[in-house]
Design an enzyme around this catalytic site. Sequence first.
Site, short mmCIF file in Angstrom:
data_model
loop_
_atom_site.label_atom_id
_atom_site.label_comp_id
_atom_site.label_asym_id
_atom_site.label_seq_id
_atom_site.Cartn_x
_atom_site.Cartn_y
_atom_site.Cartn_z
N ASP A 40 -7.28 17.78 -16.15
CA ASP A 40 -7.60 16.40 -16.50
C ASP A 40 -7.21 16.22 -17.97
O ASP A 40 -7.85 16.74 -18.87
CB ASP A 40 -9.10 16.15 -16.28
CG ASP A 40 -9.53 14.71 -16.60
OD1 ASP A 40 -8.81 14.03 -17.35
OD2 ASP A 40 -10.60 14.29 -16.11
N TYR A 73 -16.34 15.99 -16.50
CA TYR A 73 -16.61 14.55 -16.58
C TYR A 73 -17.68 14.22 -15.53
O TYR A 73 -17.62 14.70 -14.40
CB TYR A 73 -15.32 13.78 -16.29
CG TYR A 73 -15.51 12.29 -16.19
CD1 TYR A 73 -15.78 11.54 -17.32
CD2 TYR A 73 -15.43 11.65 -14.96
CE1 TYR A 73 -15.97 10.16 -17.23
CE2 TYR A 73 -15.62 10.27 -14.86
CZ TYR A 73 -15.89 9.54 -16.00
OH TYR A 73 -16.10 8.19 -15.89
N ARG A 119 0.85 -1.21 0.00
CA ARG A 119 0.00 0.00 0.00
C ARG A 119 0.88 1.26 0.00
O ARG A 119 0.56 2.26 -0.61
CB ARG A 119 -0.97 0.01 1.18
CG ARG A 119 -1.73 1.32 1.32
CD ARG A 119 -3.08 1.20 2.04
NE ARG A 119 -3.00 0.50 3.31
CZ ARG A 119 -2.45 0.98 4.44
NH1 ARG A 119 -1.93 2.20 4.45
NH2 ARG A 119 -2.43 0.27 5.54
N LYS A 149 -8.04 4.75 -19.81
CA LYS A 149 -8.39 5.12 -21.18
C LYS A 149 -7.18 4.97 -22.11
O LYS A 149 -6.71 3.88 -22.29
CB LYS A 149 -8.95 6.56 -21.17
CG LYS A 149 -9.98 6.81 -20.05
CD LYS A 149 -11.26 6.02 -20.23
CE LYS A 149 -12.20 6.10 -19.02
NZ LYS A 149 -12.51 7.44 -18.56
#
Length: 379
Positions: A171, A99, A47, A196
Amino acid sequence: MKIETLAVHAGESDDDTYGALTPPIYLSTSFMRDADGGYSRGHIYSRASNPNRDALEQCLASLEGGAAAVAFSSGMGAISAFFETLSPGDHVIAPADAYYGTGVVLREIFARWGLDVGFVDLTDHAAVESAVTPKTKVIWVETPTNPMLRIVDVERIAAIAHAAGAICACDNTFATPVLQRPFELGADLVMHSTTKYLGGHSDLLGGALVVREDGELLESIRKVQIHMGAVPSAFDCWLALRGVKTLPYRMRAHSEGGARVAGWLAAHPAVERVLYPGLADHPAHEVARRQMKLFGGMISFFVRGGREEAMRIASRARLFSRATSLGGVHSLIEHRASIEAPGSRTPENLLRLSIGLEHPDDLIDDLQQAMEERIGTID
Ligand SMILES: *Cc1c(COP(=O)(O)O)cnc(C)c1O
């Protein structure tokens, strides 16, 4: 070095054990201490850090030309982590057509925690200037926007943010560092959904925040990553790093296909209007030409005849898959309003295309047959 070279080599390190050319996947969650109790090999618990995540972060920082990148388990994980670094009472300016998920977390989650968010049309610079308050900490930019393909002038917005003592975050998911370099335009932070184009094959979820400079912002993002824990798996990091290696060449092909299909659609009688930053009639075509190298593979278009006709065209597509998401090798067609609802402001006659890596001739043939029957039915 050029971005094609960085995409192949950034983040790589030699495998001293076997000399593997491509990196192994470190599934281990825990790492061994030295005899003296130290951790000279750099990792303790996955982590906090993991070799595959380190490699991906180094690669993404290098592609964007930033000081460091911090990887997350999804794009929304990255966006949420950034807003978690802010405090109650801080003011954020976000795009009115952000978005969908960004809008949801800001309106429905962070607002409850006391973040003050103003949604503004970022192409209206006077509106942005007058939305600034003494508590404005960030202007969140997205360009091109999803699904309206609006182009925001990053240089202008960054200047407004800096004059207000705020930062500008961008973004960069739709454009990728291959087509658009937000740091060179003045942005302080770049965000990606690696799900993406960066991953590029529709087979991983991931996100990242890249900072231009080392410092407090990086420290607070790193703290959220490690302690809030929305970290990506070693395998997803490995897949993302693998995907990135072909990114510069894929973006050229996506852009070439996008330009071809957009031009074809613009001349089609069943199409009311095409939204593609590469078309000369796009309202911000000049800004797009200035800040983008090529115009990418995302196209939205308005169909004559409303929702029913839009749905019908999507239903007749054979090569284009009816599916959400974007940036992979498969071309996708999507009726956005019905996936975003409720509260969506996307017009009902809008179809969004993600142009994949098939030959543009075949994609045009498919759209032609999907739209064919309509030609006779409209006047
Ligand atoms: C998909 C997307 C996101 C969210 O990313 P996930 O990986 O789906 O969480 C954020 N911004 C843009 C522009 C996107 O397309």
